[in-house]
Design a protein around this motif. Sequence first.
Motif, PDB file in Angstrom:
ATOM      1  N   ALA A 107     -29.857  57.855  24.394  1.00 58.96           N
ATOM      2  CA  ALA A 107     -31.046  58.313  23.659  1.00 58.96           C
ATOM      3  C   ALA A 107     -31.168  57.681  22.280  1.00 58.96           C
ATOM      4  CB  ALA A 107     -31.006  59.825  23.551  1.00 58.96           C
ATOM      5  N   THR A 108     -30.071  57.133  21.752  1.00 61.97           N
ATOM      6  CA  THR A 108     -30.133  56.600  20.388  1.00 61.97           C
ATOM      7  C   THR A 108     -30.613  55.152  20.339  1.00 61.97           C
ATOM      8  OG1 THR A 108     -27.793  56.218  20.663  1.00 61.97           O
ATOM      9  CG2 THR A 108     -28.440  58.099  19.279  1.00 61.97           C
ATOM     10  N   THR A 109     -30.569  54.435  21.469  1.00 61.35           N
ATOM     11  CA  THR A 109     -31.007  53.046  21.427  1.00 61.35           C
ATOM     12  C   THR A 109     -32.509  52.958  21.675  1.00 61.35           C
ATOM     13  OG1 THR A 109     -30.469  52.843  23.760  1.00 61.35           O
ATOM     14  CG2 THR A 109     -28.821  52.041  22.212  1.00 61.35           C
ATOM     15  N   ARG A 117     -35.082  54.094  20.263  1.00 61.74           N
ATOM     16  CA  ARG A 117     -35.717  55.404  20.339  1.00 61.74           C
ATOM     17  C   ARG A 117     -37.159  55.365  19.817  1.00 61.74           C
ATOM     18  NH1 ARG A 117     -34.310  60.659  21.297  1.00 61.74           N
ATOM     19  NH2 ARG A 117     -35.450  62.088  19.963  1.00 61.74           N
ATOM     20  N   ARG A 141     -41.428  60.646  18.735  1.00 65.09           N
ATOM     21  CA  ARG A 141     -41.922  61.831  19.486  1.00 65.09           C
ATOM     22  C   ARG A 141     -43.027  62.437  18.627  1.00 65.09           C
ATOM     23  NH1 ARG A 141     -38.237  59.143  22.257  1.00 65.09           N
ATOM     24  NH2 ARG A 141     -37.100  60.348  23.808  1.00 65.09           N
ATOM     25  N   GLU A 191     -37.988  54.416  28.262  1.00 67.90           N
ATOM     26  CA  GLU A 191     -38.118  55.048  26.941  1.00 67.90           C
ATOM     27  C   GLU A 191     -39.487  55.715  26.751  1.00 67.90           C
ATOM     28  OE1 GLU A 191     -37.156  55.825  23.615  1.00 67.90           O
ATOM     29  OE2 GLU A 191     -35.392  56.118  24.862  1.00 67.90           O
ATOM     30  N   GLU A 224     -39.543  58.903  28.643  1.00 73.79           N
ATOM     31  CA  GLU A 224     -38.739  59.919  27.943  1.00 73.79           C
ATOM     32  C   GLU A 224     -39.525  60.495  26.759  1.00 73.79           C
ATOM     33  OE1 GLU A 224     -35.659  61.187  28.935  1.00 73.79           O
ATOM     34  OE2 GLU A 224     -36.347  60.047  30.664  1.00 73.79           O
ATOM     35  N   ALA A 225     -40.163  59.616  25.984  1.00 71.87           N
ATOM     36  CA  ALA A 225     -40.878  60.077  24.778  1.00 71.87           C
ATOM     37  C   ALA A 225     -42.062  60.971  25.150  1.00 71.87           C
ATOM     38  CB  ALA A 225     -41.341  58.874  23.960  1.00 71.87           C
TER      39      ALA A 225
END
Length: 338
Positions: A199-201, A203, A206, A245, A248-249
Motif C-alpha cells: 500500500a505504500t508504493t 500510493r 484518496r 492502485e 484500490e483508491a
Amino acid sequence: MLILGIETSCDETAAAVVQDGVTLLSSAVASSEEFHRKYGGIFPEVAAREQVKWILPVIDEAIKKTKTIKDAQEIDALAVTVGPGLIGSLLIGVETAKALALVLKKPIIPINHLIAHFYAAWLDTPKQPQFPLIGLLASGGHTDLILMKNHGQYDWLGGTRDDAGGECFDKTARLLGLGYPGGPAIQAAAETVNPKPSATTQRLPRPMLDQDNFDFSFSGLKTAVLQATKKVSSPEKTAQELAHEIQEAITDVLVKKTIRAAEKYRVKTIVVGGGVAANKRLKEKFQSTLSHQLADTALFVPPPKLCTDNAATIASCAFFNFSPIPWQKIQADAGLSL
Ligand code: KG4
Ligand code: ZN
C-alpha cells in the motif's frame, strides 16, 4: 402483479418482466457498447440510432422469455425510465412505452433511473433489504449516498463534486490504454498483478476521505494517474500496477464513506447500486470492513448483470413506488436528479 419495465437511458436497450417487484421472469438487454469502444466513450447519436433498432425486438424477447405469459396483453402495468440520461436515447424508450400503454390500455409509471438502480437489491433474493438503509449509487455518471427510510422516502446525503467513480475508472483506463468501458478493464488488469504491490508504493490520493461529509471528488485522481504514467519506464507492466492502485483508491473512498454514513445513521442495511457495484474488489472490501466494524449491518451487492443498466430494476422500482400517471403526462427528462 406483472410489470413490463423499459430502459433506454444510455447505450443499453432493455426490457424485463418482473412479478410483484421481486421475481425476475425475464430480462433482455441489447448494448451498443462495441460501437462506443471504438471512440473510447459513448457517442450519443450512435446510441440513439441503436436504441431505435433494438427497442421492439428487445421488448418482444422479454415477453417471450417469461414462459408464463403469451403476449403483452397479460401484463398489468408498464414502467419506463424517464431520466436522467441521453435525451435521444431516453425518448425512444419513453415514446415506445407510451404507445404500448395507449394500445394495451395499461397503467404506466415514470421511473427515475438513479433510484431504480437500488432495486436490483430486491430482485431474486431470499431476504429483502430492511429499512432504514444507506444506498450507494456508483455508476458512470453518478456517485451518490442516500438515506432511504422507506420506499419513496429518502434523503440525499452527498455526492460527487466532479467526476463520478465510474467515470474515473473510464477516464483512467483510457489514459492507460486499457479500453472502454474502463471499470471491467481496470478490474481485469488489476487482477493480473501478482504479488500485489504494498500500500505504500505508488500510493494514489484518496480524495475527500478525511473530510466530515458525504461528498466525493474523483477528478484529482485522474490527474495523479496522468502524472504517474509519465514517470514509468516499462509501460505495460506499470499500466497493470497502476490499474491495481486506481481500483484500490476508488474502492477505498467509496467503502469508507458509505460505512461512515451507515454508522452515523445506524441503518440496518447497505445497498450498493450502479455499474461500479459490479466491481469484485469493491464487494470484497465492503464485506471485510463490515465484518470488522458493523457486523449487524446487512450488505446487498447485486450480481453484476443487475448492477449495470437493465430494465428489471425499473419494473421492481415501479412495483414498490406504484404511482401511475396518464401517458399524456409522461415526458423524458434528461436532467432528472435524485
Ligand atoms: O450503471 P451503469 O451501467 O451506467 C450508468 O448509468 O452510468 O454504469 C456504467 C459504469 C461505467 O463507468 C463502467 O466503467 C462501470 O460502471 N463499471 C465498473 C465495472 N463494471 C462496470 N466499474 C468497476 N468495476 C467493474 N467491474
Ligand atoms: Zn445506470
